[in-house]
Design a protein around this motif. Structure first.
Motif, short mmCIF file in Angstrom:
data_model
loop_
_atom_site.label_atom_id
_atom_site.label_comp_id
_atom_site.label_asym_id
_atom_site.label_seq_id
_atom_site.Cartn_x
_atom_site.Cartn_y
_atom_site.Cartn_z
N LEU A 141 0.84 -1.21 0.00
CA LEU A 141 0.00 0.00 0.00
C LEU A 141 0.88 1.26 0.00
CD1 LEU A 141 -2.68 -1.23 2.56
CD2 LEU A 141 -2.96 -0.96 0.08
N LEU A 142 1.97 1.22 0.75
CA LEU A 142 2.88 2.37 0.78
C LEU A 142 3.54 2.58 -0.58
CD1 LEU A 142 4.46 1.69 4.29
CD2 LEU A 142 3.19 3.75 3.67
N ALA A 143 3.79 1.47 -1.27
CA ALA A 143 4.46 1.55 -2.58
C ALA A 143 3.61 2.32 -3.59
CB ALA A 143 4.76 0.15 -3.10
N ASP A 144 2.29 2.43 -3.32
CA ASP A 144 1.40 3.16 -4.24
C ASP A 144 1.46 4.67 -4.02
OD1 ASP A 144 0.52 0.95 -5.54
OD2 ASP A 144 -1.20 0.63 -4.21
N ILE A 145 2.14 5.13 -2.98
CA ILE A 145 2.19 6.58 -2.73
C ILE A 145 3.22 7.22 -3.66
CG2 ILE A 145 2.74 8.37 -1.01
CD1 ILE A 145 1.74 6.50 1.16
N ALA A 146 2.73 8.05 -4.57
CA ALA A 146 3.65 8.69 -5.54
C ALA A 146 4.62 9.59 -4.78
CB ALA A 146 2.83 9.51 -6.54
N GLY A 147 5.88 9.48 -5.11
CA GLY A 147 6.88 10.35 -4.48
C GLY A 147 7.61 9.68 -3.32
N LEU A 148 7.03 8.59 -2.79
CA LEU A 148 7.74 7.86 -1.74
C LEU A 148 8.69 6.88 -2.43
CD1 LEU A 148 8.25 7.14 1.20
CD2 LEU A 148 6.32 5.56 1.11
N GLU A 149 9.99 7.01 -2.16
CA GLU A 149 10.95 6.23 -2.93
C GLU A 149 11.56 5.05 -2.17
OE1 GLU A 149 13.18 8.24 -5.75
OE2 GLU A 149 12.18 10.16 -5.46
N ARG A 150 11.59 5.19 -0.82
CA ARG A 150 12.22 4.11 -0.06
C ARG A 150 11.43 3.84 1.22
NH1 ARG A 150 18.77 5.17 0.04
NH2 ARG A 150 19.15 4.39 -2.06
N VAL A 151 11.33 2.55 1.57
CA VAL A 151 10.71 2.17 2.84
C VAL A 151 11.65 1.20 3.55
CG1 VAL A 151 8.77 0.96 3.93
CG2 VAL A 151 8.34 2.50 2.01
N ARG A 152 11.84 1.46 4.85
CA ARG A 152 12.58 0.53 5.71
C ARG A 152 11.70 0.23 6.91
NH1 ARG A 152 17.98 0.95 4.07
NH2 ARG A 152 18.50 2.88 2.99
N TYR A 153 12.07 -0.75 7.72
CA TYR A 153 11.33 -0.99 8.96
C TYR A 153 12.26 -1.60 9.99
CZ TYR A 153 11.00 -5.70 6.94
OH TYR A 153 11.30 -6.91 6.37
N THR A 154 11.97 -1.32 11.24
CA THR A 154 12.77 -1.85 12.34
C THR A 154 11.99 -1.70 13.64
OG1 THR A 154 15.04 -1.84 13.20
CG2 THR A 154 14.01 0.31 12.96
N THR A 155 12.09 -2.65 14.61
CA THR A 155 12.91 -3.85 14.64
C THR A 155 12.02 -5.09 14.51
OG1 THR A 155 14.54 -2.84 16.08
CG2 THR A 155 14.44 -5.18 16.14
N SER A 156 12.55 -6.11 13.87
CA SER A 156 11.74 -7.29 13.56
C SER A 156 12.10 -8.47 14.45
CB SER A 156 11.98 -7.69 12.11
OG SER A 156 11.57 -6.66 11.25
N HIS A 157 11.11 -9.33 14.65
CA HIS A 157 11.36 -10.59 15.37
C HIS A 157 11.37 -11.72 14.34
CE1 HIS A 157 10.89 -14.00 18.05
NE2 HIS A 157 11.19 -13.20 19.06
N PRO A 158 12.35 -12.64 14.45
CA PRO A 158 12.44 -13.72 13.44
C PRO A 158 11.13 -14.49 13.27
CG PRO A 158 14.38 -13.73 14.87
CD PRO A 158 13.44 -12.71 15.44
N ARG A 159 10.37 -14.70 14.35
CA ARG A 159 9.13 -15.48 14.24
C ARG A 159 8.08 -14.79 13.38
NH1 ARG A 159 7.26 -19.78 18.13
NH2 ARG A 159 5.28 -18.82 17.61
N ASP A 160 8.20 -13.48 13.20
CA ASP A 160 7.16 -12.75 12.48
C ASP A 160 7.55 -12.42 11.03
OD1 ASP A 160 5.27 -12.64 14.61
OD2 ASP A 160 6.58 -11.20 15.60
N MET A 161 8.63 -13.05 10.53
CA MET A 161 8.98 -12.85 9.10
C MET A 161 8.09 -13.76 8.28
SD MET A 161 11.22 -10.48 8.75
CE MET A 161 11.31 -10.48 6.99
N ASP A 162 6.85 -13.33 8.01
CA ASP A 162 5.93 -14.24 7.32
C ASP A 162 6.11 -14.18 5.79
OD1 ASP A 162 4.67 -11.91 6.54
OD2 ASP A 162 2.97 -12.12 7.90
#
Ligand code: SAM
Ligand code: SF4
Length: 465
Positions: free
Chosen positions: A245-266
């Motif tokens: 959904l974020l990728a559809d925002i015109a002008g937004l070029e990069r997305v990162r995220y932190t912090t992740s738990h290994p169990r939730d990498m679906d």
């Protein structure tokens, strides 16, 4: 609603700890802006100082109390100069200590936890009126409840002016709290249980940031990949779908995220890494230890082999994914063999960067009651060995970038005149010769060298066809 203060006052916020506190500090500044408070970088001129504290490591509370001693001196100086100073303690130490801070440090006017920031103007107004009380009756305003209401809905969106000052990259908290209860960690107690912001709220804030000039957004959460926000139809959306959904925002070029738990990498999140260029190939995925015995004692709910399998799935989807991690050495009962298993998993994964800590006892966590505490000198020796290994991997990762051409978001003037600086997709700092006109866009840059903690680049000029 509190009344708007007409004359401008200076606000100084001292932020400790993680990016979530940085984001919260910005929101506090936003909440106070309509009430006449403007941020200052000079604490000596402040009318209000907020300490946004972090409780993750040892002696956090003592450090806050000694800082409050310095605040008392600063208040005395301000008063001698005919001005005054109000003091608030926010963040996780405030949440954990609450009334104790009010009792031990009478200089403090307000103590409030991370769920109360939207009520800051009301608290400030109440604290101001308590100022007129006799010192023997004056008590700080304390607000450390976990209220039912959604604090994000009540916090003002970042103003265009403030956002522009923050630059081309911004944090956006999408999730708070944690239900994992790792046995060493205070977060579930200080930040409460997991809450995800609704999808529309996140998208609106992201669109506002982009409209104000932001090109790169880092989604934040104590356990960000456990995100499960509701969309307008009441359906639960995970972080992978949110990325689309974020990728559809015109002008937004990069997305990162932190912090992740290994169990939730679906699968959906891993698929997003495969399909979305906007999702940067850099993942902070802490494992803490390479020993199954330690992982069980830490209540991490996965084994070393399961972590490695998760990495394999991620690398299959996105072969150039760079990994970062957190490690704890000297958890109670950690043997030489357990520690060797940690070094071994580090060798197997090959990290681009990592954060490592000596275990410190956090009162109230299950780890605090375990036998087999490890001697300080053993922890120190293990930490050095681990950091030597990780530093060598970071150096090797930087060196392997030389000769490659990569997109760099140019964010600011460089350290030297005639230079500009930015970030690679893998979050490395990159410096290159170039004019300030380059700032604000992504440019193709050839990496020609490395320096201690960064890369040296050369602007790639597009060839005429
Ligand atoms: N949610 C993340 C995760 O699942 O790993 C980490 C959040 S925590 C704020 C950041 C890091 O601090 C942890 O990954 C851990 O390495 C470290 N940490 C937390 N509690 C600690 C403790 N009691 N002693 C040493 N390090 C600790
Ligand atoms: Fe703390 Fe992270 Fe474990 Fe949650 S998942 S308890 S935040 S270390």
């Amino acid at each position: 609603m509190t009344e708007i203060i007409a004359n401008t006052k200076k606000l100084f916020i001292k932020t400790y700890g993680c990016q979530m506190n940085v984001y919260d500090s910005d929101r506090m500044a936003d909440a106070l802006a309509p009430h006449g408070y403007e941020p200052t970088g000079d604490i000596m001129n402040a009318d209000l100082v907020l300490l946004n504290t972090c409780h993750i490591r040892e002696k956090a509370s003592e450090k806050v109390f000694s800082e409050l001693g310095r605040m008392q001196e600063l208040q005395n100086l301000r008063r001698a100069a005919g001005a005054d100073l109000m003091i608030g303690v926010a963040g996780c130490v405030a949440q954990a200590e609450g009334e104790e801070i009010a009792r031990r440090a009478p200089v403090v006017d307000m103590v409030f936890g991370p769920q109360s920031y939207h009520r800051l103007p009301e608290m400030l107004s109440e604290a101001t009126s308590r100022r007129s009380l006799h010192p023997s009756q004056k008590r700080a305003v304390v607000d450390t409840d976990y209220p039912e209401e959604d604090k994000f809905e009540h916090l003002p969106a970042a103003s265009k002016e403030v956002t522009i000052k923050r630059g081309l990259t911004a944090f956006l908290t999408v999730q708070e709290g944690c239900d994992k209860f790792c046995s060493f960690c205070v977060v579930p107690y200080t930040r409460g249980s997991e809450v995800s912001r609704p999808v529309n709220q996140v998208l609106t804030e992201a669109r506002n940031l982009v409209a104000a000039g932001v090109k790169e957004i880092t989604l934040l959460g104590q356990n960000v990949n456990a995100y499960h926000g509701l969309d307008a139809t009441g359906r639960t959306v995970g972080l992978g779908e949110l990325a689309f959904l974020l990728a559809d925002i015109a002008g937004l070029e990069r997305v990162r995220y932190t912090t992740s738990h290994p169990r939730d990498m679906d699968d959906a999140l891993i698929a997003a890494h495969r399909d979305l260029d906007i999702l940067m190939p850099y993942l902070h995925l802490p494992v803490q230890s390479g020993s199954d015995t330690m992982l069980k004692a830490m209540n991490r709910r996965h084994t070393a082999a399961e972590y490695l399998r998760t990495i394999e799935r991620i690398k299959t989807a996105r072969p150039d994914m760079a990994l970062s991690g957190d490690f704890i050495v000297g958890f109670p009962g950690e043997t030489d063999q357990d520690f060797e298993a940690t070094l071994s998993i580090i060798r197997e994964v090959g990290y681009a960067s990592a954060y490592s800590f000596k275990y410190s006892t956090r009162p109230g966590t299950p780890g605090a009651n375990l036998g087999g505490q490890i001697a300080e000198e053993v922890k120190t020796e293990r930490l050095h060995r681990l950091q030597d290994l990780v530093n060598a991997q970071t150096t090797a990762f930087h060196a392997a970038c030389v000769g490659k051409t990569m997109p760099v978001l140019i964010e600011r003037p460089g350290r030297m005149p005639g230079q500009v600086g930015g970030r690679s997709p893998y979050l490395q700092a990159v410096h290159l010769d170039g004019s300030p006109d380059l700032i604000g866009a992504i440019h193709q840059v050839e990496i020609v060298g490395t320096s201690t903690n960064s890369l040296v680049g050369r602007l790639k000029v597009a060839q005429a066809a």
